[in-house]
Motif scaffolding. Structure first.
Motif, PDB file in Angstrom:
ATOM      1  N   TYR A 265       0.918   4.066  -2.483  1.00  0.00           N
ATOM      2  CA  TYR A 265      -0.440   4.317  -2.965  1.00  0.00           C
ATOM      3  C   TYR A 265      -0.451   4.139  -4.476  1.00  0.00           C
ATOM      4  CZ  TYR A 265      -4.715   6.777  -4.292  1.00  0.00           C
ATOM      5  OH  TYR A 265      -5.938   7.103  -4.828  1.00  0.00           O
ATOM      6  N   THR A 266      -1.289   3.239  -4.957  1.00  0.00           N
ATOM      7  CA  THR A 266      -1.368   2.971  -6.395  1.00  0.00           C
ATOM      8  C   THR A 266      -2.785   3.156  -6.924  1.00  0.00           C
ATOM      9  OG1 THR A 266      -1.689   0.605  -5.952  1.00  0.00           O
ATOM     10  CG2 THR A 266       0.567   1.348  -6.326  1.00  0.00           C
ATOM     11  N   GLY A 267      -3.597   3.843  -6.153  1.00  0.00           N
ATOM     12  CA  GLY A 267      -4.989   4.041  -6.537  1.00  0.00           C
ATOM     13  C   GLY A 267      -5.182   5.195  -7.502  1.00  0.00           C
ATOM     14  N   ASN A 268      -6.392   5.723  -7.519  1.00  0.00           N
ATOM     15  CA  ASN A 268      -6.774   6.803  -8.422  1.00  0.00           C
ATOM     16  C   ASN A 268      -5.856   8.015  -8.250  1.00  0.00           C
ATOM     17  OD1 ASN A 268      -8.300   8.289 -10.244  1.00  0.00           O
ATOM     18  ND2 ASN A 268      -9.737   8.984  -8.673  1.00  0.00           N
ATOM     19  N   SER A 269      -5.317   8.518  -9.357  1.00  0.00           N
ATOM     20  CA  SER A 269      -4.449   9.703  -9.391  1.00  0.00           C
ATOM     21  C   SER A 269      -3.124   9.514  -8.667  1.00  0.00           C
ATOM     22  CB  SER A 269      -5.176  10.924  -8.815  1.00  0.00           C
ATOM     23  OG  SER A 269      -6.344  11.206  -9.542  1.00  0.00           O
ATOM     24  N   ALA A 270      -2.662   8.264  -8.539  1.00  0.00           N
ATOM     25  CA  ALA A 270      -1.372   8.009  -7.892  1.00  0.00           C
ATOM     26  C   ALA A 270      -0.247   8.700  -8.650  1.00  0.00           C
ATOM     27  CB  ALA A 270      -1.100   6.508  -7.820  1.00  0.00           C
ATOM     28  N   GLY A 271       0.648   9.334  -7.901  1.00  0.00           N
ATOM     29  CA  GLY A 271       1.789   9.991  -8.528  1.00  0.00           C
ATOM     30  C   GLY A 271       2.914   9.040  -8.853  1.00  0.00           C
ATOM     31  N   CYS A 272       3.004   7.924  -8.131  1.00  0.00           N
ATOM     32  CA  CYS A 272       4.024   6.904  -8.352  1.00  0.00           C
ATOM     33  C   CYS A 272       3.596   5.654  -7.586  1.00  0.00           C
ATOM     34  CB  CYS A 272       5.409   7.377  -7.885  1.00  0.00           C
ATOM     35  SG  CYS A 272       5.525   7.702  -6.104  1.00  0.00           S
ATOM     36  N   SER A 273       4.240   4.534  -7.876  1.00  0.00           N
ATOM     37  CA  SER A 273       3.944   3.293  -7.157  1.00  0.00           C
ATOM     38  C   SER A 273       4.970   3.026  -6.069  1.00  0.00           C
ATOM     39  CB  SER A 273       3.921   2.113  -8.128  1.00  0.00           C
ATOM     40  OG  SER A 273       5.166   1.984  -8.787  1.00  0.00           O
ATOM     41  N   ASP A 274       5.928   3.942  -5.900  1.00  0.00           N
ATOM     42  CA  ASP A 274       7.027   3.768  -4.960  1.00  0.00           C
ATOM     43  C   ASP A 274       6.548   3.981  -3.525  1.00  0.00           C
ATOM     44  OD1 ASP A 274       9.491   3.561  -3.763  1.00  0.00           O
ATOM     45  OD2 ASP A 274      10.323   5.379  -4.638  1.00  0.00           O
ATOM     46  N   VAL A 275       6.942   3.092  -2.619  1.00  0.00           N
ATOM     47  CA  VAL A 275       6.576   3.260  -1.211  1.00  0.00           C
ATOM     48  C   VAL A 275       7.335   4.415  -0.585  1.00  0.00           C
ATOM     49  CG1 VAL A 275       8.337   1.671  -0.312  1.00  0.00           C
ATOM     50  CG2 VAL A 275       6.205   1.995   0.964  1.00  0.00           C
ATOM     51  N   HIS A 276       8.489   4.757  -1.148  1.00  0.00           N
ATOM     52  CA  HIS A 276       9.314   5.811  -0.557  1.00  0.00           C
ATOM     53  C   HIS A 276       8.834   7.200  -0.979  1.00  0.00           C
ATOM     54  CE1 HIS A 276      11.970   2.979   1.303  1.00  0.00           C
ATOM     55  NE2 HIS A 276      12.092   2.333   0.153  1.00  0.00           N
ATOM     56  N   ALA A 277       9.425   8.211  -0.379  1.00  0.00           N
ATOM     57  CA  ALA A 277       8.962   9.594  -0.541  1.00  0.00           C
ATOM     58  C   ALA A 277       9.465  10.195  -1.843  1.00  0.00           C
ATOM     59  CB  ALA A 277       9.427  10.429   0.650  1.00  0.00           C
ATOM     60  N   SER A 278       9.003   9.644  -2.959  1.00  0.00           N
ATOM     61  CA  SER A 278       9.473  10.093  -4.266  1.00  0.00           C
ATOM     62  C   SER A 278       8.376  10.749  -5.095  1.00  0.00           C
ATOM     63  CB  SER A 278      10.068   8.913  -5.041  1.00  0.00           C
ATOM     64  OG  SER A 278       9.121   7.879  -5.199  1.00  0.00           O
ATOM     65  N   CYS A 279       7.233  11.005  -4.498  1.00  0.00           N
ATOM     66  CA  CYS A 279       6.156  11.720  -5.194  1.00  0.00           C
ATOM     67  C   CYS A 279       5.138  12.172  -4.156  1.00  0.00           C
ATOM     68  CB  CYS A 279       5.500  10.841  -6.254  1.00  0.00           C
ATOM     69  SG  CYS A 279       4.548   9.447  -5.584  1.00  0.00           S
ATOM     70  N   GLN A 280       4.144  12.930  -4.624  1.00  0.00           N
ATOM     71  CA  GLN A 280       3.070  13.386  -3.743  1.00  0.00           C
ATOM     72  C   GLN A 280       2.125  12.228  -3.431  1.00  0.00           C
ATOM     73  OE1 GLN A 280       2.495  16.680  -2.459  1.00  0.00           O
ATOM     74  NE2 GLN A 280       1.034  15.555  -1.206  1.00  0.00           N
ATOM     75  N   LYS A 281       1.915  11.944  -2.147  1.00  0.00           N
ATOM     76  CA  LYS A 281       0.984  10.909  -1.711  1.00  0.00           C
ATOM     77  C   LYS A 281      -0.338  11.568  -1.294  1.00  0.00           C
ATOM     78  CE  LYS A 281       4.280   8.061  -2.480  1.00  0.00           C
ATOM     79  NZ  LYS A 281       5.025   7.252  -1.530  1.00  0.00           N
ATOM     80  N   PRO A 282      -1.436  10.792  -1.250  1.00  0.00           N
ATOM     81  CA  PRO A 282      -2.729  11.403  -0.924  1.00  0.00           C
ATOM     82  C   PRO A 282      -2.819  11.931   0.504  1.00  0.00           C
ATOM     83  CG  PRO A 282      -2.941   9.018  -1.144  1.00  0.00           C
ATOM     84  CD  PRO A 282      -1.579   9.373  -1.645  1.00  0.00           C
ATOM     85  N   MET A 283      -2.088  11.299   1.421  1.00  0.00           N
ATOM     86  CA  MET A 283      -2.055  11.751   2.815  1.00  0.00           C
ATOM     87  C   MET A 283      -0.705  11.382   3.411  1.00  0.00           C
ATOM     88  SD  MET A 283      -4.742  13.390   3.937  1.00  0.00           S
ATOM     89  CE  MET A 283      -4.659  13.227   5.727  1.00  0.00           C
ATOM     90  N   PRO A 284      -0.285  12.073   4.468  1.00  0.00           N
ATOM     91  CA  PRO A 284       0.954  11.692   5.157  1.00  0.00           C
ATOM     92  C   PRO A 284       0.792  10.349   5.867  1.00  0.00           C
ATOM     93  CG  PRO A 284      -0.153  13.464   6.329  1.00  0.00           C
ATOM     94  CD  PRO A 284      -0.897  13.270   5.045  1.00  0.00           C
ATOM     95  N   ASP A 285       1.923   9.745   6.229  1.00  0.00           N
ATOM     96  CA  ASP A 285       1.910   8.407   6.809  1.00  0.00           C
ATOM     97  C   ASP A 285       2.187   8.447   8.312  1.00  0.00           C
ATOM     98  OD1 ASP A 285       5.157   7.482   7.132  1.00  0.00           O
ATOM     99  OD2 ASP A 285       4.701   9.182   5.849  1.00  0.00           O
ATOM    100  N   MET A 286       1.578   7.510   9.020  1.00  0.00           N
ATOM    101  CA  MET A 286       1.771   7.444  10.465  1.00  0.00           C
ATOM    102  C   MET A 286       3.157   6.920  10.831  1.00  0.00           C
ATOM    103  SD  MET A 286       0.583   8.164  13.390  1.00  0.00           S
ATOM    104  CE  MET A 286      -1.201   8.377  13.338  1.00  0.00           C
ATOM    105  N   ARG A 287       3.787   6.172   9.919  1.00  0.00           N
ATOM    106  CA  ARG A 287       5.068   5.550  10.249  1.00  0.00           C
ATOM    107  C   ARG A 287       6.162   6.591  10.494  1.00  0.00           C
ATOM    108  NH1 ARG A 287       8.146   0.727   6.845  1.00  0.00           N
ATOM    109  NH2 ARG A 287       9.927   0.518   8.247  1.00  0.00           N
ATOM    110  N   TYR A 288       6.233   7.620   9.650  1.00  0.00           N
ATOM    111  CA  TYR A 288       7.336   8.568   9.748  1.00  0.00           C
ATOM    112  C   TYR A 288       6.912  10.024   9.969  1.00  0.00           C
ATOM    113  CZ  TYR A 288      10.345   4.844   7.903  1.00  0.00           C
ATOM    114  OH  TYR A 288      11.030   3.674   7.724  1.00  0.00           O
ATOM    115  N   THR A 289       5.729  10.428   9.483  1.00  0.00           N
ATOM    116  CA  THR A 289       5.420  11.856   9.474  1.00  0.00           C
ATOM    117  C   THR A 289       5.311  12.477  10.865  1.00  0.00           C
ATOM    118  OG1 THR A 289       4.284  11.522   7.358  1.00  0.00           O
ATOM    119  CG2 THR A 289       3.934  13.612   8.471  1.00  0.00           C
TER     120      THR A 289
END
Length: 488
Positions: A265-289
């Motif tokens: 997630y690289t949109g508004n208020s993004a915590g990081c540009s990393d696809v991996h679990a290295s920051c708070q994302k806006p919502m959990p993901d369907m792939r792993y959560t």
């Protein structure tokens, strides 16, 4: 490591004496099926090495990735493998799914092979764990207790807008957060930040806390290949289980909470540009959560004193155009405006937990970093176990940080379901703001947990302590003295 080189296979074929397949038997109780089954075979062996294989069968909820762990019992050393990402740390061998075979439906099987060296003996492993759950042995459900435990935390469930124990007495969750498990592993620095030994947990109990919230990282729990093996999979899960046990041993309720997740997630208020679990994302993901929560629920479903907090601080409202879209994304997930990955909604996560048979208390925080519960009741996920409570976070710099907002948006929620302030704090190095929060919650018999039991700078953390012996910061003094006054 994947397929071994052809030259190695040729050497094996020429030197090996074919062995009969050695399969670990499946042991079940009362005719119940095990959560997972593993067949281990040593198919060929020569003077200094052997070729082996595992066949894994998943008997629980479908998973999108898997990690199998077992211990070599005879000093064997893994050299290479295929159809899985193989690694070895000490005696523990881990086989993690590849991108092409991670999906494992209920009743489905997958096989992987390896080559290892041996000397002296080639003993067969006796126990296996799939995503932290023991295989080949059925676990019988723990009978529901008839009353509150004399020692240790209570089994909590929702009754109207209250949390009650098995005897029907009203309970409040009052305590602290113990940060570290969400970030240390993904940064390659360990599992927890600071000590989690018995003395450090006792120091929390000495504040008269009755609850400890433990933030987690889904990639570390699932043992994905991006995480150092020493801090992932079985090692990570066992460390979490050990901390949960210590928290319980001191009479406190453990809350396991999903903090950092996969998804770019690289949109508004993004915590990081990393696809991996290295920051708070806006919502959990369907792939792993969903797989994460199925695994966590399977791990703790026979211990209903453990509480599940689904996702730390959702903020789909920063990505969507309207508040309605944000709440729809929050509950239903899927393709959410402004979020580039498939979202797992709160309903998906409730379903993942309940699909394991777990009836543990679940907490679900709202949008705007869990600070907005204005439409929580409207979009409340359906819970077949009827054991769902609302979670809320507040700091002095949040939007809903005054009594007027609390009266208008929190009070209606608290009138219908239990309300837990999973994080309260301020960045002033004082406690004037949380004093107001605690009074408002005390007046209504609600729950709250201070952020955080870590020795950080109280103005940037904020941190409750300056030492893990429980020495409080100026900020932490307010929570400590208040808890002692309530529970002393």
């Amino acid at each position: 490591m994947r397929h071994p080189p052809r030259s190695v296979l040729a050497a094996v074929a020429g030197a090996a004496a074919l062995l009969g397949s050695v399969t670990v038997p499946v042991v079940t109780a009362s005719g119940a099926a095990p959560a997972c089954s593993v067949e281990y075979s040593a198919t060929s062996q020569w003077d200094s090495g052997f070729q082996g294989a595992v066949r894994i069968t998943n008997n629980t909820a479908a998973m999108s990735s898997w990690s199998l762990a077992f211990d070599f019992a005879g000093g064997q050393e893994l050299t290479q493998g295929w159809n899985a990402k193989w690694s070895q740390s000490g005696t523990t061998v881990t086989a993690a799914s590849e991108s092409y075979n991670g999906s494992l439906a209920t009743g489905a099987s997958v096989s992987a092979g390896f080559i290892a060296s041996w000397s002296g003996s080639n003993a067969v492993p006796t126990s296996f764990k799939l995503n932290g759950t023991s295989c080949n042995t059925a676990v019988e459900p723990t009978p529901a207790p008839t009353g509150p435990a004399e020692d240790g935390p209570p089994v909590l469930h929702v009754s109207g807008n209250k949390l009650v124990d098995a005897g029907g007495a009203t309970r409040r969750l009052l305590g602290v957060n113990r940060s570290g498990g969400e970030f240390m592993c993904v940064q390659g620095r360990g599992i927890f930040d600071g000590p989690v030994d018995d003395a450090s947990v006792k120091a929390i109990a000495d504040w008269k806390a009755n609850t400890v919230r433990i933030p987690l990282n889904e990639e570390c729990w699932l043992g994905l290949s991006t995480i150092e093996p020493a801090y992932a999979g079985t090692n990570y899960i066992n460390a979490v289980k050990d901390l949960v046990a210590k928290v319980k041993a001191h009479g406190m309720t453990p809350v396991v909470e999903l903090h950092w997740t996969y998804g770019q997630y690289t949109g508004n208020s993004a915590g990081c540009s990393d696809v991996h679990a290295s920051c708070q994302k806006p919502m959990p993901d369907m792939r792993y959560t969903p797989s994460f929560w199925a695994s966590v629920a399977n791990t703790f479903k026979n211990d209903r004193t453990v509480v599940f907090d689904l996702f730390n601080e959702p903020y789909p409202d920063r990505a969507t155009s309207t508040t309605t879209q944000a709440w729809q994304c929050w509950r239903d997930g899927g393709s959410c405006p402004g979020i580039g990955y498939e979202v797992a909604g709160m309903q998906d996560l409730v379903d993942s937990v309940r699909g394991t048979g777990a009836t543990n208390l679940i907490l679900a925080g709202g949008i705007a970093y869990s600070n907005d519960l204005s439409q929580w009741l409207t979009y409340k996920p359906a819970d077949p176990a009827g054991n769902l409570a609302a979670a809320w976070h507040v700091y002095n710099f949040n939007t809903c940080a005054n009594e007027s907002c609390w009266n208008s948006t929190l009070a209606p929620v608290a009138a219908q379901v239990p309300l837990v302030a999973g994080e309260i704090g301020e960045n002033t190095c004082a406690h004037g703001f949380i004093d107001q929060v605690m009074k408002w919650f005390d007046d209504r018999g609600l729950s709250y947990l201070g952020w955080t039991w870590n020795t950080w700078d109280c103005s940037s953390g904020p941190s409750l302590i300056s030492s893990y012996d429980g020495t409080p910061t100026a900020f932490g003094t307010g929570l400590r003295d208040h808890l002692r006054a309530l529970n002393g």
